[in-house]
Design a protein around this motif. Structure first.
Motif, PDB file in Angstrom:
ATOM      1  N   GLY A 165      11.848 -11.216  -2.050  1.00 33.62           N
ATOM      2  CA  GLY A 165      11.882 -12.671  -1.453  1.00 33.62           C
ATOM      3  C   GLY A 165      11.935 -11.926  -0.332  1.00 33.62           C
ATOM      4  N   HIS A 166      10.982 -10.225   0.278  1.00 32.68           N
ATOM      5  CA  HIS A 166      10.639 -10.003   1.639  1.00 32.68           C
ATOM      6  C   HIS A 166       9.607 -11.039   1.855  1.00 32.68           C
ATOM      7  N   ILE A 167       9.255 -11.064   3.441  1.00 29.25           N
ATOM      8  CA  ILE A 167       8.035 -11.411   3.797  1.00 29.25           C
ATOM      9  C   ILE A 167       7.077 -10.216   4.847  1.00 29.25           C
ATOM     10  N   ALA A 168       6.142  -9.868   4.502  1.00 25.46           N
ATOM     11  CA  ALA A 168       5.819  -8.873   5.172  1.00 25.46           C
ATOM     12  C   ALA A 168       6.836  -7.732   5.049  1.00 25.46           C
ATOM     13  N   PHE A 169       7.188  -6.939   5.384  1.00 22.68           N
ATOM     14  CA  PHE A 169       7.930  -5.545   5.000  1.00 22.68           C
ATOM     15  C   PHE A 169       9.939  -6.029   5.552  1.00 22.68           C
ATOM     16  N   ASN A 170      10.269  -7.735   5.391  1.00 23.13           N
ATOM     17  CA  ASN A 170      11.232  -7.877   6.445  1.00 23.13           C
ATOM     18  C   ASN A 170      11.749  -8.032   5.104  1.00 23.13           C
ATOM     19  N   LEU A 195       1.231 -15.013   4.159  1.00 23.76           N
ATOM     20  CA  LEU A 195       2.026 -14.487   3.221  1.00 23.76           C
ATOM     21  C   LEU A 195       1.603 -14.154   2.118  1.00 23.76           C
ATOM     22  N   GLY A 196       1.904 -13.132   1.413  1.00 19.60           N
ATOM     23  CA  GLY A 196       2.677 -13.011   0.093  1.00 19.60           C
ATOM     24  C   GLY A 196       4.285 -13.044   0.078  1.00 19.60           C
ATOM     25  N   VAL A 197       4.642 -12.665  -0.945  1.00 21.06           N
ATOM     26  CA  VAL A 197       5.818 -12.112  -1.304  1.00 21.06           C
ATOM     27  C   VAL A 197       6.456 -11.529  -1.947  1.00 21.06           C
ATOM     28  N   GLY A 198       7.893 -10.151  -1.665  1.00 18.69           N
ATOM     29  CA  GLY A 198       7.863  -9.584  -2.360  1.00 18.69           C
ATOM     30  C   GLY A 198       8.712  -9.689  -3.782  1.00 18.69           C
ATOM     31  N   GLU A 199       9.483  -9.182  -4.255  1.00 20.26           N
ATOM     32  CA  GLU A 199      10.407  -9.629  -5.493  1.00 20.26           C
ATOM     33  C   GLU A 199      11.490 -10.075  -4.672  1.00 20.26           C
ATOM     34  N   SER A 209      -3.532   3.445   3.040  1.00 21.70           N
ATOM     35  CA  SER A 209      -2.822   2.618   3.830  1.00 21.70           C
ATOM     36  C   SER A 209      -3.173   0.484   3.863  1.00 21.70           C
ATOM     37  N   TYR A 210      -2.373   0.260   4.537  1.00 22.47           N
ATOM     38  CA  TYR A 210      -3.541  -1.376   5.166  1.00 22.47           C
ATOM     39  C   TYR A 210      -3.970  -1.582   5.719  1.00 22.47           C
ATOM     40  N   ALA A 211      -4.547   0.202   6.254  1.00 25.18           N
ATOM     41  CA  ALA A 211      -5.802  -0.733   7.209  1.00 25.18           C
ATOM     42  C   ALA A 211      -6.976  -0.359   6.148  1.00 25.18           C
ATOM     43  N   ASN A 230      -2.617  -7.827  11.459  1.00 25.87           N
ATOM     44  CA  ASN A 230      -1.815  -7.834  10.272  1.00 25.87           C
ATOM     45  C   ASN A 230      -0.539  -7.466   9.968  1.00 25.87           C
ATOM     46  N   LEU A 231       0.029  -7.990   9.127  1.00 29.88           N
ATOM     47  CA  LEU A 231       1.600  -7.739   9.251  1.00 29.88           C
ATOM     48  C   LEU A 231       2.451  -6.978   9.440  1.00 29.88           C
ATOM     49  N   ASP A 232       2.001  -5.383   8.657  1.00 27.55           N
ATOM     50  CA  ASP A 232       2.507  -4.945   7.832  1.00 27.55           C
ATOM     51  C   ASP A 232       1.759  -3.162   8.065  1.00 27.55           C
ATOM     52  N   GLU A 233       2.433  -2.278   7.803  1.00 26.15           N
ATOM     53  CA  GLU A 233       1.471  -0.540   7.527  1.00 26.15           C
ATOM     54  C   GLU A 233       2.475   0.058   7.724  1.00 26.15           C
ATOM     55  N   ALA A 257      -1.964 -10.725   4.935  1.00 22.26           N
ATOM     56  CA  ALA A 257      -1.362  -9.927   4.836  1.00 22.26           C
ATOM     57  C   ALA A 257      -2.613  -9.113   3.612  1.00 22.26           C
ATOM     58  N   THR A 258      -1.409  -7.886   3.187  1.00 18.51           N
ATOM     59  CA  THR A 258      -2.329  -6.986   2.124  1.00 18.51           C
ATOM     60  C   THR A 258      -1.231  -7.600   0.296  1.00 18.51           C
ATOM     61  N   GLY A 259      -1.589  -6.561  -0.557  1.00 16.52           N
ATOM     62  CA  GLY A 259      -1.390  -6.773  -1.182  1.00 16.52           C
ATOM     63  C   GLY A 259      -2.202  -7.713  -2.341  1.00 16.52           C
ATOM     64  N   SER A 260      -2.274  -7.295  -3.967  1.00 12.84           N
ATOM     65  CA  SER A 260      -2.710  -7.804  -4.186  1.00 12.84           C
ATOM     66  C   SER A 260      -2.910  -9.931  -4.523  1.00 12.84           C
ATOM     67  N   THR A 261      -2.019 -10.131  -4.041  1.00 17.33           N
ATOM     68  CA  THR A 261      -2.110 -11.262  -3.844  1.00 17.33           C
ATOM     69  C   THR A 261      -3.124 -12.228  -3.057  1.00 17.33           C
ATOM     70  N   MET A 262      -3.674 -10.918  -2.227  1.00 17.15           N
ATOM     71  CA  MET A 262      -4.539 -12.162  -1.077  1.00 17.15           C
ATOM     72  C   MET A 262      -5.828 -10.739  -1.525  1.00 17.15           C
ATOM     73  N   GLN A 320       3.573   2.336  -7.694  1.00 20.84           N
ATOM     74  CA  GLN A 320       1.932   1.949  -8.817  1.00 20.84           C
ATOM     75  C   GLN A 320       1.266   1.908  -8.491  1.00 20.84           C
ATOM     76  N   TYR A 321       0.717   2.132  -7.099  1.00 12.92           N
ATOM     77  CA  TYR A 321      -0.588   2.415  -6.364  1.00 12.92           C
ATOM     78  C   TYR A 321      -0.508   3.981  -5.585  1.00 12.92           C
ATOM     79  N   PHE A 322       0.531   4.982  -5.828  1.00 14.28           N
ATOM     80  CA  PHE A 322       0.954   6.175  -5.110  1.00 14.28           C
ATOM     81  C   PHE A 322       0.541   7.343  -6.751  1.00 14.28           C
ATOM     82  N   LYS A 375       6.949 -12.665 -12.011  1.00  8.18           N
ATOM     83  CA  LYS A 375       7.884 -11.894 -11.086  1.00  8.18           C
ATOM     84  C   LYS A 375       8.534 -12.556  -9.627  1.00  8.18           C
ATOM     85  N   LYS A 376       7.400 -13.459  -9.437  1.00  9.58           N
ATOM     86  CA  LYS A 376       7.792 -13.699  -7.837  1.00  9.58           C
ATOM     87  C   LYS A 376       8.688 -15.107  -8.110  1.00  9.58           C
ATOM     88  N   ARG A 377       8.743 -15.715  -9.557  1.00 14.02           N
ATOM     89  CA  ARG A 377       9.945 -17.354  -9.792  1.00 14.02           C
ATOM     90  C   ARG A 377      10.787 -17.242  -8.837  1.00 14.02           C
TER      91      ARG A 377
HETATM   92  C1  GLP Z   1       4.206  -5.996   0.430  1.00  8.09           C
HETATM   93  C2  GLP Z   1       3.678  -6.148   1.356  1.00  8.09           C
HETATM   94  C3  GLP Z   1       4.086  -8.219   1.751  1.00  8.09           C
HETATM   95  C4  GLP Z   1       3.325  -8.709   0.128  1.00  8.09           C
HETATM   96  C5  GLP Z   1       3.961  -7.884  -1.081  1.00  8.09           C
HETATM   97  C6  GLP Z   1       3.595  -9.073  -2.176  1.00  8.09           C
HETATM   98  O1  GLP Z   1       5.313  -6.169   0.130  1.00  8.09           O
HETATM   99  N1  GLP Z   1       4.303  -5.757   2.696  1.00  8.09           N
HETATM  100  O2  GLP Z   1       3.224  -8.534   2.686  1.00  8.09           O
HETATM  101  O3  GLP Z   1       3.190  -9.851   0.026  1.00  8.09           O
HETATM  102  O4  GLP Z   1       3.753  -6.777  -1.487  1.00  8.09           O
HETATM  103  O5  GLP Z   1       2.609  -7.930  -2.611  1.00  8.09           O
HETATM  104  P1  GLP Z   1       1.703  -8.097  -4.377  1.00  8.09           P
HETATM  105  O6  GLP Z   1       0.515  -9.643  -3.784  1.00  8.09           O
HETATM  106  O7  GLP Z   1       0.511  -7.179  -4.531  1.00  8.09           O
HETATM  107  O8  GLP Z   1       2.830  -8.614  -5.121  1.00  8.09           O
END
Ligand code: GLP
Length: 232
Positions: free
Chosen positions: A133-138, A127-131, A78-80, A64-67, A38-43, A163-165, A197-199
């Motif tokens: 509740g999304h996983i990957a970009f679901n 996996l990380g999680v979005g605020e 890019s996630y690549a 990888n989960l997504d791009e 997965a990508t994201g600051s958590t990883m 924030q990244y752009f 933020k993930k609570r």
């Molecule tokens: C994006 C990714 C997710 C990831 C999420 C969390 O949305 N598509 O896979 O879980 O970011 O990012 P962060 O770890 O920066 O909070």
């Protein structure tokens, strides 16, 4: 009996050491050949610990989960690019796969990626999680039966991503993502979540409800989940 473990940690460093333990065990048992990343600051701390470790991934294929749709691998957002910078340029893998952000035929790219995944069932998926509740970009509302597809990102996700752009850059509004069903096919899932933020997402995961409105809740149907979090 399903395996569902929640490991409470005080720091991301502790989380990384738990993750490394899991990887070490499965590599030593020869049961880790295909790893979902997965990508994201958590990883980032996890990848740093992997690089500093002596773990050998030269026989492991990574997916990888997504791009983002429309971003070249040379684009720093890019996630690549993220994966190359934080892991792949410093640790050798047998093969690494990520969706092609520049693919012209989006549907074909999704089919190609899902077929690759089916040929290489994942042993562990991080996996990380979005605020929201999304996983990957679901995003909320995605079918639990979904496979790799193009997702339209929600305003909440676009807000977090902005924030990244740079200010004058267009933020992609669509992304290739493994589907919920693609993720659920992994033998084991390790989910990481840090910070207040993930609570809401973690509380939903630990609550009773399973709903497509909160994608993370599908993990309650998975046979082997480890959650590593500082949320108590
Ligand atoms: C994006 C990714 C997710 C990831 C999420 C969390 O949305 N598509 O896979 O879980 O970011 O990012 P962060 O770890 O920066 O909070």
């Amino acid at each position: 009996m399903p395996f569902f473990e929640i490991i409470h940690v005080d720091s991301q460093q502790q989380a990384a050491s738990h993750a490394i333990d899991r990887l070490t065990n499965d590599l030593n048992a020869n049961s880790l050949n295909r790893l979902g990343l997965a990508t994201g600051s958590t990883m980032i701390p996890i990848y740093k610990s992997i690089i500093e470790s002596s773990l050998d991934f030269s026989k492991v294929t990574a997916f990888n989960l997504d791009e983002y749709v429309g971003l070249a691998p040379t684009n720093k957002n890019s996630y690549a690019f993220f994966m190359k910078e934080h892991l792949f340029s410093k640790k050798q893998f047998k093969n690494t796969y990520i969706q092609n952000g520049l693919a012209e035929d989006l549907e074909l790219e999704c089919i190609r990626y899902e077929n690759k995944l089916n040929e290489h069932p994942l042993d562990i998926q991080f996996l990380g999680v979005g605020e929201n509740g999304h996983i990957a970009f679901n995003e909320p509302g995605t079918s639990f039966d979904s496979v790799t597809h193009v997702a339209n990102l929600t305003d909440s996700t676009l807000g977090v991503n902005s924030q990244y752009f740079d200010k004058n850059e267009n933020i992609p509004t669509r992304a290739f993502t493994m589907g919920i069903s693609s993720i659920m096919n992994a033998k084991k899932i390790i989910l990481l979540a840090f910070g207040e933020k993930k609570r809401v997402a973690i509380e939903a995961l630990l609550g009773d409800e399973i709903t497509e409105q909160f994608p993370i809740t599908v993990l309650k149907r998975h046979p082997h989940v480890t959650v590593i979090t500082d949320i108590k």
